[in-house]
Design an enzyme around this catalytic site. Structure first.
Site, PDB file in Angstrom:
ATOM      1  N   ARG A  59       0.858  -1.366  -0.040  1.00 29.56           N
ATOM      2  CA  ARG A  59      -0.005   0.139   0.002  1.00 29.56           C
ATOM      3  C   ARG A  59       0.899   1.230  -0.043  1.00 29.56           C
ATOM      4  NH1 ARG A  59      -3.496  -1.920   3.854  1.00 29.56           N
ATOM      5  NH2 ARG A  59      -2.555  -0.563   5.406  1.00 29.56           N
ATOM      6  N   TYR A 112     -15.945  21.548 -10.686  1.00 32.18           N
ATOM      7  CA  TYR A 112     -16.473  20.411 -11.203  1.00 32.18           C
ATOM      8  C   TYR A 112     -17.584  19.645 -10.481  1.00 32.18           C
ATOM      9  CZ  TYR A 112     -15.689  15.179 -12.658  1.00 32.18           C
ATOM     10  OH  TYR A 112     -15.998  14.084 -13.279  1.00 32.18           O
ATOM     11  N   ASP A 184      -8.035  22.507  -8.450  1.00 32.27           N
ATOM     12  CA  ASP A 184      -8.117  21.587  -9.700  1.00 32.27           C
ATOM     13  C   ASP A 184      -7.482  22.152 -10.716  1.00 32.27           C
ATOM     14  OD1 ASP A 184      -8.935  19.908 -11.665  1.00 32.27           O
ATOM     15  OD2 ASP A 184     -10.675  19.192 -10.729  1.00 32.27           O
ATOM     16  N   LYS A 209      -6.821  12.609 -17.810  1.00 33.94           N
ATOM     17  CA  LYS A 209      -6.831  13.607 -18.835  1.00 33.94           C
ATOM     18  C   LYS A 209      -5.554  13.590 -19.692  1.00 33.94           C
ATOM     19  CE  LYS A 209     -10.937  14.336 -16.813  1.00 33.94           C
ATOM     20  NZ  LYS A 209     -11.932  13.150 -16.868  1.00 33.94           N
TER      21      LYS A 209
HETATM   22  C1  LIG Z   1     -12.022  19.733 -14.015  1.00 36.48           C
HETATM   23  C2  LIG Z   1     -11.980  17.969 -13.390  1.00 36.48           C
HETATM   24  N1  LIG Z   1     -11.790  17.480 -12.294  1.00 36.48           N
HETATM   25  C3  LIG Z   1     -11.976  16.301 -11.964  1.00 36.48           C
HETATM   26  C4  LIG Z   1     -12.402  15.260 -12.768  1.00 36.48           C
HETATM   27  C5  LIG Z   1     -12.382  13.880 -12.524  1.00 36.48           C
HETATM   28  O1  LIG Z   1     -11.576  13.029 -12.788  1.00 36.48           O
HETATM   29  P1  LIG Z   1     -11.744  11.543 -12.739  1.00 36.48           P
HETATM   30  O2  LIG Z   1     -12.871  11.285 -13.979  1.00 36.48           O
HETATM   31  O3  LIG Z   1     -10.447  10.740 -13.207  1.00 36.48           O
HETATM   32  O4  LIG Z   1     -12.099  11.261 -11.612  1.00 36.48           O
HETATM   33  C6  LIG Z   1     -12.801  15.558 -13.965  1.00 36.48           C
HETATM   34  C7  LIG Z   1     -13.585  14.588 -15.122  1.00 36.48           C
HETATM   35  O5  LIG Z   1     -13.988  14.914 -15.800  1.00 36.48           O
HETATM   36  C8  LIG Z   1     -12.561  17.004 -14.319  1.00 36.48           C
HETATM   37  O6  LIG Z   1     -13.148  17.411 -15.788  1.00 36.48           O
END
Ligand SMILES: Cc1ncc(COP(=O)(O)O)c(C=O)c1O
Length: 391
Positions: A59, A112, A184, A209
């Site tokens: 872990r 988000y 983020d 992404k």
């Molecule tokens: C701005 C943003 N933050 C976080 C995430 C979450 O990522 P994940 O799909 O890997 O959980 C996304 C997913 O589309 C996103 O667009």
């Protein structure tokens, strides 16, 4: 800590990042995929000794995890990085780690959606007070700070509506009151935006992404500005049993090696398409911070070194059926969530936009494009063809 300015270019550093991480074979370019739950010890005396040089249990991570974490640390200019099983998990883990019982959190209104849901449905149940603020607030955010504010969460630009937060202004006011700041940073990906250098404490990635780049892995990361922050995140992640698969970590690191060239190509294509779209009669407004007419263009120019492949537009008002017809008529764009992959994607966004700080009042439907590695002229021809259904 890896904060010394390097004379090398960003692509050189990305290619060479974490190639000397512990456990790397000297004659292989890439790290081994080390799968392990059990780590064996030579002697009973070593079992509880907690020697930092001795691995302890799966872990804590293997060489594969360490290599990816170190590469993200290098990319973000961080003191340390933890990995999480998705971008959302990275956001929720970091928010949980800095939360305080009875505390108040300020969250950008363009956050988000699933991060917002976590705040509204989980953090509130833990006794936190969540307050959303206008993403365009800067030093005036001071008026919303309270004595019990325990975190300010940013997302810049907002991933549907593309507002830019004033990071240095918010970092300054937060540091003066000892309030941790988190962002983020998925759009800038640590490539076009280095928030830790602007004083933000935690840079969070949906590495799903651009880091991965191939739409086949979910991964998150939290990069910390300070050693104390990195220790907090490591400890919190460990206590929660947070872990990711080494196979996934391997794939994300492999994707990262080409992230610079991919993002540079995607930047150019997205900008070309955005500029073309802004000349079209069907389009009310293109939401792309690198366009001079974007309201936050000056902030973007000051803080970012480039723009990614994700942007939105607002169509002149048309019926929901016409919006569906437009999206369905596109042949080179997949209809699907996520972004940052090698292939172009499109979604219509209005059902997703939830605001409570009064920061969104568009009157037309919103479409979001993630521009991939196809030729920009082909994508323009495809969009041009689809726009015909609106007339
Ligand atoms: C701005 C943003 N933050 C976080 C995430 C979450 O990522 P994940 O799909 O890997 O959980 C996304 C997913 O589309 C996103 O667009």
């Amino acid at each position: 800590m890896n904060k010394k300015p390097s004379p090398q270019g960003a692509n050189t550093r990305l290619v060479h990042a974490a190639r000397q991480t512990r456990g790397m074979a000297k004659d292989l370019v890439n790290p081994p995929v080390e799968r392990a739950s059990t780590i064996l010890f030579d002697r009973a005396e070593d079992l509880y000794a907690r020697n930092p040089e001795q691995r302890h249990y799966g872990r804590f991570g293997t060489a594969t995890h360490c290599a990816l974490g170190d590469a993200i640390t290098e990319l973000e200019g961080a003191a340390g990085t933890i990995l999480a099983p998705s971008g959302l998990a990275a956001c929720t883990l970091a928010l949980s780690a800095v939360s305080k019982p009875g505390g108040h959190m300020l969250i950008t209104d363009s956050v988000y959606g699933p991060t917002r849901n976590f705040c509204d449905n989980i953090l509130t149940k833990r006794g936190l007070k969540i307050e959303y603020f206008n993403p365009r607030a800067g030093a005036d955010l001071q008026s919303q700070v309270r004595d019990n504010t325990c975190a300010i969460f940013l997302e810049s630009p907002g991933s549907l509506t593309l507002e830019i937060n004033d990071l240095p202004a918010i970092a300054t006011l937060a540091q003066a009151r000892g309030i941790p700041t988190l962002i983020d940073n998925t759009w800038g990906a640590g490539w076009f935006l280095k928030p830790l250098a602007l004083g933000i404490d935690y840079s969070i990635q949906a590495a799903t992404k651009y880091h991965t780049g191939h739409s086949d892995v979910l991964m998150g990361a939290v990069a910390s500005r300070t050693e104390d922050g990195a220790a907090l995140m490591h400890n919190y992640a460990y206590l929660n049993g947070n872990t990711v698969s080494p196979d996934d970590a391997y794939l994300v690191l492999r994707g990262m090696r080409t992230m610079g060239v991919r993002m540079t190509h995607q930047q150019q294509s997205a900008l070309k398409i955005a500029q073309w779209l802004s000349t079209r009669d069907e389009v009310m407004r293109v939401l792309h911070p690198a366009l001079p007419e974007h309201p936050d263009h000056d902030l973007w120019t000051r803080d970012f070194t480039g723009s990614s492949g994700l942007f939105s537009l607002i169509l002149n008002p048309v019926s929901p059926e016409k919006v569906h017809d437009f999206v369905n008529a596109l042949s080179l764009f997949g209809i699907g969530f996520s972004w940052g992959g090698f292939e172009s994607l499109v979604i219509h966004c209005d059902p997703q936009i939830k605001r409570t700080a009064g920061s969104w009042n568009a009157t037309g439907p919103l479409i979001r494009f993630s521009i991939g590695l196809e030729d920009a002229d082909d994508l323009i021809a495809d969009i041009e063809n689809s726009l015909r259904v609106l007339s």
